[in-house]
Design an enzyme around this catalytic site. Structure first.
Site, mmCIF file in Angstrom:
data_model
loop_
_atom_site.group_PDB
_atom_site.id
_atom_site.type_symbol
_atom_site.label_atom_id
_atom_site.label_comp_id
_atom_site.label_asym_id
_atom_site.label_seq_id
_atom_site.Cartn_x
_atom_site.Cartn_y
_atom_site.Cartn_z
ATOM 1 N N HIS A 21 1.002 -1.252 0.054
ATOM 2 C CA HIS A 21 -0.006 0.031 0.180
ATOM 3 C C HIS A 21 1.054 1.210 -0.043
ATOM 4 O O HIS A 21 1.954 1.121 0.184
ATOM 5 C CB HIS A 21 -0.923 -0.041 1.265
ATOM 6 N N LYS A 41 -0.226 4.485 4.506
ATOM 7 C CA LYS A 41 -1.060 3.855 5.253
ATOM 8 C C LYS A 41 -0.460 3.224 6.467
ATOM 9 O O LYS A 41 0.789 2.481 6.429
ATOM 10 C CB LYS A 41 -1.422 2.454 4.481
#
Length: 352
Positions: A235, A239
């Site tokens: 990600h 994140k």
């Protein structure tokens, strides 16, 4: 959670996933090249494997423009308040919601540093308010827009406090933010009797895949007993928490007999590794979700690979709009059930 779904749906989904493998990833990477990168990535978890694999893959590319509904759409009477509207997900939801004909309330909660500012998103001016004035502002806005729904895409640390505020004021909400104390979150909403859609994963197609995994794990427990599992998720660097989707899929594999601890997940947050090792297109480094699950039989002769890759945020924004419309309908109907998830939205069958 998903046991009531028709088992025929599972059969259809699994057949579709296994037989039809896309020729590229996000329109950017050749599948063979991608798997070459991925196999190198798994070297840090275990030795590389050369045997044939069964691949289950899902890839999506962002849709740049959503069509507006036909004139006379009932959606336009439904006001929404998006918190935090200056974040990437908040902006994506606003763009999708405005395109869908929803009425954007010109108010949003943000951090203290942004309080008092006015931002323009999709041609709409939005006044930002800090943490210390939230209750009075929310109560005032809810009085002006009594059928309003709040959308929350803030940060994990704010999940519980925000939910408690929404419940105190009495405004229905869609919680797309991951993290926080989820048990406390559900108890807060349940005690307040407020309507809410709570889901760490708003991508409809990914949720459907998770539902299929859950059905398989419940109907065929122990089917993969003895198999080893390797998990890699990538990600954007911003994140902060482990992917909730990865946790859900791993839970299904555990029910299927696989021994695996969450601390074994290989998290990739380094942009350089994401490009070279995972195969993430450079233009989506700031917004992507690549998940890869590799199962190997005890004798090393059989392997299965499950993969779902998302570039951009449109899949989540579109799912959020469907959740808003779904929740608005439940509030209007005064439905007995108050807390919903994206499986409930999928079951409704009224998605755009």
């Amino acid at each position: 959670m998903y046991r009531n779904l028709n088992s025929i749906c599972l059969k259809y989904m699994i057949m579709a996933f296994v037989v039809k493998v896309p020729a590229n990833i996000c329109g950017q990477r050749n599948l063979a090249a991608f798997y070459g990168c991925r196999r190198k990535a798994f070297t840090t978890l275990g030795r590389e494997r050369s045997m044939p694999s069964t691949i289950v893959s899902m890839s999506t590319t962002p849709i740049q423009h959503l069509e507006k509904p036909a004139s006379g759409s009932k959606n336009i009477v439904l006001p929404i308040m998006v918190n935090d509207c200056t974040g990437k997900m908040g902006r994506a939801v606003i763009n999708a919601a405005v395109s869908a004909g929803l009425n954007l309330v010109p108010v949003s909660f943000s951090c203290s540093e942004e309080a008092g500012q006015t931002v323009t998103i999709n041609g709409k001016d939005i006044q930002l308010h800090g943490p210390f004035e939230r209750e009075n502002v929310l109560a005032s806005v809810f009085e002006e827009y009594p059928n309003m729904i709040v959308v929350d895409y803030t940060v994990p640390d704010a999940v519980n406090d925000n939910a408690e505020l929404y419940c105190k004021v009495g405004v229905p909400f869609v919680m797309g933010t991951t993290g926080g104390d989820r048990e406390r979150l559900y108890k807060t909403v349940d005690d307040s009797k407020i309507y809410a859609v709570i889901s760490p994963q708003m991508g409809k197609q990914v949720v459907a895949f998770l539902a299929a995994m859950e059905i398989m794990s419940e109907q065929f427990p122990g089917a993969f007993a003895g198999y080893s599992l390797q998990v890699m998720e990538s990600h954007q660097a911003s994140k902060l928490d482990t992917s909730g989707t990865a946790k859900a899929v791993i839970s299904c594999f555990q029910k299927l007999g696989v021994s695996f601890d969450l601390d074994q997940i290989q998290q990739i947050r380094d942009p350089k590794l994401q490009i070279e090792m995972v195969g993430v297109p450079e233009e989506y480094l700031l917004g992507h979700a690549f998940h890869m699950y590799h199962l190997t039989s005890p004798d090393q002769t059989v392997s299965f690979e499950f993969q779902h890759n998302v570039c951009g945020r449109s899949i989540y924004a579109e799912g959020t709009v469907d959740a808003i419309l779904f929740l608005g309908k439940k509030v209007q109907e005064k439905a007995e059930k108050r807390i919903y998830n994206m499986i409930d939205v999928l079951r409704e069958g009224n998605m755009r």
